[in-house]
Scaffold this active site. Structure first.
Site, PDB file in Angstrom:
ATOM      1  N   ASP A   1      39.026  16.672   9.784  1.00  0.00           N
ATOM      2  CA  ASP A   1      37.941  15.480   8.911  1.00  0.00           C
ATOM      3  C   ASP A   1      39.186  15.872   7.611  1.00  0.00           C
ATOM      4  O   ASP A   1      39.897  16.125   6.929  1.00  0.00           O
ATOM      5  CB  ASP A   1      36.875  15.759   8.642  1.00  0.00           C
TER       6      ASP A   1
ATOM      7  N   ASP B   1      38.274  13.326   4.482  1.00  0.00           N
ATOM      8  CA  ASP B   1      37.399  13.889   2.854  1.00  0.00           C
ATOM      9  C   ASP B   1      36.318  14.899   2.936  1.00  0.00           C
ATOM     10  O   ASP B   1      35.286  14.991   3.871  1.00  0.00           O
ATOM     11  CB  ASP B   1      36.387  12.606   3.149  1.00  0.00           C
TER      12      ASP B   1
END
Length: 342
Positions: free
Chosen positions: A26, A28
Site C-alpha cells: 500500500d 498512503d
C-alpha cells in the site's frame, strides 16, 4: 494458538524479503503520508529490492495515474516503473469492461487516474449523465471535487445505469491528519439514490485479481496499514500480510481485530521487510514473545515481563485473538498497551 493462513505463531526465521517473492505495498500510510516519505521507507525498500524482492505498489487511491505515482516515488528516492503501480482505477476499469460493450461510454466521477484506466480498457470517459453512458464509475477526485459531480452520478444511476466504485475507504491519511476518502463520497450517492455500487478496490477480489495479473506474483506478501482494506484484502486473497504501524491502525484496533483483519506479521515500519519475525510461544494460558508474556483475564488483557514493545504487542495479539476465537476481543487492553507506550 492454532495456526491459520492469517497468523504464524512460529514467525519467520528468514527475512520477509527473502521468504516472499513480491511485496504488494500500500502507499498512503506505508510508503508516504501527505506526499512525504515515511521514516525508513526509502532505505528499506531499496534494500529489499536490491536483495531480489519484486516491489509492487497497490493503492485504492484512484486519483493519480500509475505514471504519476511512479514519478512521485522516484522523487522520494524509490525508483519505480509505472508497470509496478496497480490502482483501484485499473481494477474498476477491468470490471466495467467485462460488463459493457467495447468502446462504451463511462461517466467518470473522479480524477485522471480513472480516465486513463478506462481508455486502457478501450472505454470512453464522459462527463455528463446526458452523454448516454453505459456505466458510472466513482473514485477519489481530490479535496476539490465539486458537489455537482455527485449529482451527475445520481442522474445517471436513476436512469438505470450500473454504478461502479473504485473503493469505499471512508478515510485517507494526509499530512494534516485523517481526511474523508472516496467511501464518504460514495455514501453521498448511495443515500441520494438508494443504489449499491459494484466495488473494485481493496479488500474485494477484483483488486487482488488485478494485482496478481499485473505482477505475476507466486509468493506475495501484502504490506499495509489498514485492517479493513489491506489486511482483509490479503485474507480474501488467501495470502500472507504484514501490518505496519505507520498509518491509521493503532494497538487497540489490532487487538480487537476479527479473523479477517488479523495480519500474519506486525512491525513498526517497512524495516520489518528486512528481518525475520519472532515466534510466539504458549506457556499454559499465556503467550510469550521476546521478554513478554500476555494472558487473557476475565475482564482485561494482562502483560508481564520486559523487552521490545513490538514483542509485547505480538504477545497481546496472540492472547486477544485466541480469547476471541472467531469473534472480536472485548477484553480491555488499554493498561497493557500503555505499558508498551502504544
Amino acid at each position: 494458538m492454532s495456526q491459520t493462513v492469517r497468523t504464524r505463531p512460529e514467525g519467520s526465521e528468514r527475512a520477509l524479503s527473502e521468504a516472499y517473492d513480491t511485496a504488494l505495498l500500500d502507499l498512503d500510510g506505508v510508503v508516504y503520508a501527505g506526499g512525504n516519505a515515511i521514516d525508513h521507507a526509502v532505505e528499506s525498500l531499496g534494500t529489499a529490492r536490491s536483495g531480489g524482492m519484486h516491489l509492487a505498489y497497490v493503492t485504492n487511491n484512484a486519483l493519480r495515474t500509475p505514471d504519476a505515482v511512479a514519478e512521485h516515488l522516484g522523487e522520494l528516492g524509490v525508483p519505480t516503473d509505472a508497470g509496478d503501480v496497480i490502482t483501484s482505477a485499473q481494477a474498476a476499469a477491468r470490471l466495467i469492461s467485462e460488463q459493457v460493450p467495447a468502446g462504451a461510454r463511462v461517466l467518470v466521477i473522479g480524477g485522471e487516474g480513472l480516465r486513463v484506466a478506462l481508455r486502457e480498457r478501450g472505454l470512453e470517459p464522459v462527463e455528463s449523465a446526458d452523454d448516454d453512458p453505459a456505466a458510472v464509475v466513482q473514485g477519489y477526485g481530490g479535496p476539490d471535487l465539486r458537489w455537482a459531480r455527485f449529482a451527475e452520478a445520481c442522474y445517471a444511476i436513476a436512469r438505470g445505469v450500473p454504478w461502479f466504485a473504485s473503493n469505499t475507504d471512508l478515510t485517507i491519511p494526509s499530512a494534516r491528519g485523517i481526511a474523508p476518502g472516496n467511501g464518504a463520497a460514495v455514501e453521498v450517492v448511495r443515500i441520494a439514490t438508494g443504489a449499491e455500487p459494484q466495488v473494485a478496490g481493496k479488500p474485494l477480489p477484483p483488486m487482488h485479481r488485478e494485482t496478481i495479473l499485473r505482477t505475476g506474483a507466486k509468493r506475495p506478501l501484502v504490506v499495509g496499514d489498514r485492517l479493513d482494506t489491506d489486511i482483509e484484502g490479503a485474507f480474501n486473497g488467501e495470502v500472507d500480510s504484514l501490518l505496519v504501524l505507520t498509518g491509521v491502525t493503532d494497538g487497540a484496533q489490532l487487538l480487537a481485530a476479527p479473523p479477517r483483519h488479523r495480519p500474519t506479521y506486525v512491525d513498526a515500519d517497512l524495516r520489518g521487510l528486512l528481518t525475520g519475525q519472532p515466534a510466539i510461544g504458549q506457556e499454559g494460558d499465556g503467550f510469550r514473545c521476546g521478554g513478554w508474556t500476555a494472558t487473557a483475564g476475565s475482564e482485561r488483557l494482562e502483560l508481564s515481563g520486559d523487552g521490545e514493545a513490538l514483542d509485547g504487542l505480538r504477545a497481546l495479539c496472540a492472547a486477544a485473538w485466541t480469547a476471541a476465537g472467531d469473534g472480536t476481543c472485548a477484553l480491555d487492553g488499554a493498561k497493557a498497551l500503555a505499558r508498551l507506550g502504544l
